[in-house]
Write a protein that holds these residues in place. Sequence first.
Motif, PDB file in Angstrom:
ATOM      1  N   LEU A 115      79.429 -17.109  10.915  1.00  0.00           N
ATOM      2  CA  LEU A 115      78.012 -17.331  10.606  1.00  0.00           C
ATOM      3  C   LEU A 115      77.374 -16.223   9.778  1.00  0.00           C
ATOM      4  N   VAL A 116      78.157 -15.222   9.396  1.00  0.00           N
ATOM      5  CA  VAL A 116      77.576 -14.050   8.757  1.00  0.00           C
ATOM      6  C   VAL A 116      76.883 -14.389   7.432  1.00  0.00           C
ATOM      7  N   CYS A 117      77.342 -15.453   6.756  1.00  0.00           N
ATOM      8  CA  CYS A 117      76.728 -15.853   5.488  1.00  0.00           C
ATOM      9  C   CYS A 117      75.860 -17.104   5.630  1.00  0.00           C
ATOM     10  N   ASP A 118      75.485 -17.436   6.860  1.00  0.00           N
ATOM     11  CA  ASP A 118      74.634 -18.605   7.127  1.00  0.00           C
ATOM     12  C   ASP A 118      75.204 -19.880   6.496  1.00  0.00           C
ATOM     13  N   PRO A 119      76.423 -20.298   6.869  1.00  0.00           N
ATOM     14  CA  PRO A 119      77.034 -21.470   6.231  1.00  0.00           C
ATOM     15  C   PRO A 119      76.284 -22.758   6.572  1.00  0.00           C
ATOM     16  N   ASP A 120      76.371 -23.721   5.666  1.00  0.00           N
ATOM     17  CA  ASP A 120      75.747 -25.021   5.896  1.00  0.00           C
ATOM     18  C   ASP A 120      76.603 -25.899   6.792  1.00  0.00           C
ATOM     19  N   LEU A 121      77.925 -25.656   6.815  1.00  0.00           N
ATOM     20  CA  LEU A 121      78.845 -26.433   7.635  1.00  0.00           C
ATOM     21  C   LEU A 121      79.720 -25.483   8.430  1.00  0.00           C
ATOM     22  N   LEU A 122      79.763 -25.694   9.748  1.00  0.00           N
ATOM     23  CA  LEU A 122      80.593 -24.878  10.638  1.00  0.00           C
ATOM     24  C   LEU A 122      81.593 -25.800  11.342  1.00  0.00           C
ATOM     25  N   ILE A 123      82.876 -25.476  11.202  1.00  0.00           N
ATOM     26  CA  ILE A 123      83.932 -26.238  11.864  1.00  0.00           C
ATOM     27  C   ILE A 123      84.471 -25.388  13.004  1.00  0.00           C
ATOM     28  N   ALA A 124      84.325 -25.886  14.225  1.00  0.00           N
ATOM     29  CA  ALA A 124      84.764 -25.155  15.421  1.00  0.00           C
ATOM     30  C   ALA A 124      85.996 -25.856  15.989  1.00  0.00           C
ATOM     31  N   ASP A 126      76.410 -22.885  24.532  1.00  0.00           N
ATOM     32  CA  ASP A 126      74.971 -22.646  24.427  1.00  0.00           C
ATOM     33  C   ASP A 126      74.657 -21.815  23.181  1.00  0.00           C
ATOM     34  N   LEU A 127      75.518 -20.842  22.914  1.00  0.00           N
ATOM     35  CA  LEU A 127      75.319 -19.987  21.748  1.00  0.00           C
ATOM     36  C   LEU A 127      75.407 -20.796  20.456  1.00  0.00           C
ATOM     37  N   LEU A 128      76.409 -21.685  20.354  1.00  0.00           N
ATOM     38  CA  LEU A 128      76.560 -22.498  19.151  1.00  0.00           C
ATOM     39  C   LEU A 128      75.343 -23.387  18.935  1.00  0.00           C
ATOM     40  N   MET A 129      74.840 -23.980  20.011  1.00  0.00           N
ATOM     41  CA  MET A 129      73.668 -24.849  19.881  1.00  0.00           C
ATOM     42  C   MET A 129      72.427 -24.049  19.479  1.00  0.00           C
ATOM     43  N   GLU A 130      72.305 -22.849  20.044  1.00  0.00           N
ATOM     44  CA  GLU A 130      71.156 -22.003  19.702  1.00  0.00           C
ATOM     45  C   GLU A 130      71.216 -21.580  18.235  1.00  0.00           C
ATOM     46  N   LEU A 131      72.413 -21.200  17.768  1.00  0.00           N
ATOM     47  CA  LEU A 131      72.563 -20.772  16.382  1.00  0.00           C
ATOM     48  C   LEU A 131      72.389 -21.943  15.423  1.00  0.00           C
ATOM     49  N   GLN A 132      72.800 -23.132  15.848  1.00  0.00           N
ATOM     50  CA  GLN A 132      72.578 -24.306  15.002  1.00  0.00           C
ATOM     51  C   GLN A 132      71.093 -24.564  14.818  1.00  0.00           C
ATOM     52  N   ARG A 133      70.321 -24.431  15.900  1.00  0.00           N
ATOM     53  CA  ARG A 133      68.883 -24.615  15.781  1.00  0.00           C
ATOM     54  C   ARG A 133      68.269 -23.581  14.839  1.00  0.00           C
ATOM     55  N   GLY A 171      93.950 -42.297   6.299  1.00  0.00           N
ATOM     56  CA  GLY A 171      92.782 -43.126   5.993  1.00  0.00           C
ATOM     57  C   GLY A 171      91.549 -42.812   6.812  1.00  0.00           C
ATOM     58  N   LEU A 172      91.228 -41.527   6.977  1.00  0.00           N
ATOM     59  CA  LEU A 172      90.098 -41.104   7.806  1.00  0.00           C
ATOM     60  C   LEU A 172      88.813 -41.079   6.995  1.00  0.00           C
ATOM     61  N   SER A 173      87.741 -41.626   7.571  1.00  0.00           N
ATOM     62  CA  SER A 173      86.416 -41.594   6.934  1.00  0.00           C
ATOM     63  C   SER A 173      85.357 -41.254   7.979  1.00  0.00           C
ATOM     64  N   PHE A 174      84.423 -40.383   7.621  1.00  0.00           N
ATOM     65  CA  PHE A 174      83.275 -40.093   8.480  1.00  0.00           C
ATOM     66  C   PHE A 174      82.207 -39.373   7.669  1.00  0.00           C
ATOM     67  N   ASP A 175      80.987 -39.368   8.195  1.00  0.00           N
ATOM     68  CA  ASP A 175      79.846 -38.684   7.568  1.00  0.00           C
ATOM     69  C   ASP A 175      79.227 -37.720   8.569  1.00  0.00           C
ATOM     70  N   LEU A 176      78.595 -36.674   8.046  1.00  0.00           N
ATOM     71  CA  LEU A 176      77.899 -35.707   8.888  1.00  0.00           C
ATOM     72  C   LEU A 176      76.671 -35.204   8.143  1.00  0.00           C
ATOM     73  N   GLU A 177      75.530 -35.251   8.821  1.00  0.00           N
ATOM     74  CA  GLU A 177      74.287 -34.786   8.231  1.00  0.00           C
ATOM     75  C   GLU A 177      73.980 -33.359   8.675  1.00  0.00           C
ATOM     76  N   ARG A 178      73.136 -32.694   7.918  1.00  0.00           N
ATOM     77  CA  ARG A 178      72.701 -31.344   8.273  1.00  0.00           C
ATOM     78  C   ARG A 178      72.008 -31.349   9.640  1.00  0.00           C
ATOM     79  N   GLY A 179      72.250 -30.305  10.409  1.00  0.00           N
ATOM     80  CA  GLY A 179      71.583 -30.157  11.690  1.00  0.00           C
ATOM     81  C   GLY A 179      72.161 -30.995  12.804  1.00  0.00           C
TER      82      GLY A 179
END
Length: 351
Positions: free
Chosen positions: A177-186, A203-210, A34-42
């Motif tokens: 990230l090679v195809c510029d995905p909209d959602l990345l699960i780490a 730091d790299l993940l945050m930079e690439l997210q920006r 019964g898991l529920s959550f939301d996530l917005e872009r960025g």
Amino acid sequence: MTTTRQEAGGPFLSVRDLRVRFATEDGAVKAVDGLSFDLERGRTLGIVGESGSGKSVANQAVLGLHNPDNTTISGEILLDGEDLTRVGERRLERLRGNKVAMIFQDPLTALSPYYTVGRQIGEPFRKHRGASKREARERAVEMLAKVGIPNPRRRVDDYPHQFSGGMRQRAMIAMALVCDPDLLIADEPTTALDVTVQAQILDLLMELQREFGSAIIMITHDLGVVSRVSDDVLVMYAGRAVERGPVREVLNRPQHPYTWGLLSSMPRLHGDVDQELVPITGAPPSLLTPPPGCPFEPRCAFPDEVAGSPSGPHRCGTERPALPEGRGAACHLTGEQRRALFTTRIRPRLR
């Protein structure tokens, strides 16, 4: 098949009442319940909890990675309005690595030893973008440079065993990230790395997210990682979400006794070196036969604070607490009780 598109301003990923069951000889394992959550872009959502809490299982369901022969999935997984629980394998293959990608916990086992790093990074680019071998190789060189691999034009032809642990993790990030995905699960992307490399990867993940504007789910048991990179946090226990909210609120004013236990068991940077850590006693419940009430009740130090029948069991053992919408915790303690207990008994441990 009918799918809906994301409404303007709505969450990019919306998981609703997700349940994942694994068929075994002993019965159905209720891995996610019964898991529920939301996530917005960025934005980045940190999902934390002990091993076996359902973090990875839930997110593997997002990518459709479970074996359908022994797995039953129900609920909704809406990615940009499209319900991934209702699409076929062919559609999932088009989405994986293109619109949604995953960084796995152990890159040494996730990367094939038989192919060069550059070929493995470039393969999704060829599949989803129709690129030639030469174009895919150039894209792999570009991505290796972007994630900080020195001499990328030479290293693109190396095999995974020729990379260090940190470099393999960077290569996994480049492949995701090679195809510029909209959602990345780490999934625990820094667990096997030393602390200096951990900081570089985060730091790299945050930079690439920006740069790419991706939504990120960070699966981890490390609350230090969550505090560093996440906007919001979801605490899971025994396949269920027990607390959620903005990361600073959850870490500074946690509401669930399980979250209190996670924070109390962490060493403090400026704390007394002689102060003993406070572990969470006991073990998580069996997911074959989860308890009818609060799953944390057998390990909780505060069930007697909950009002119940004087001659019978308290609510914690018989009634499952609901997780409210927005900021909140799935706990039978009242808000006033939780604030008082945290102030008098928990916060002093965290100083």
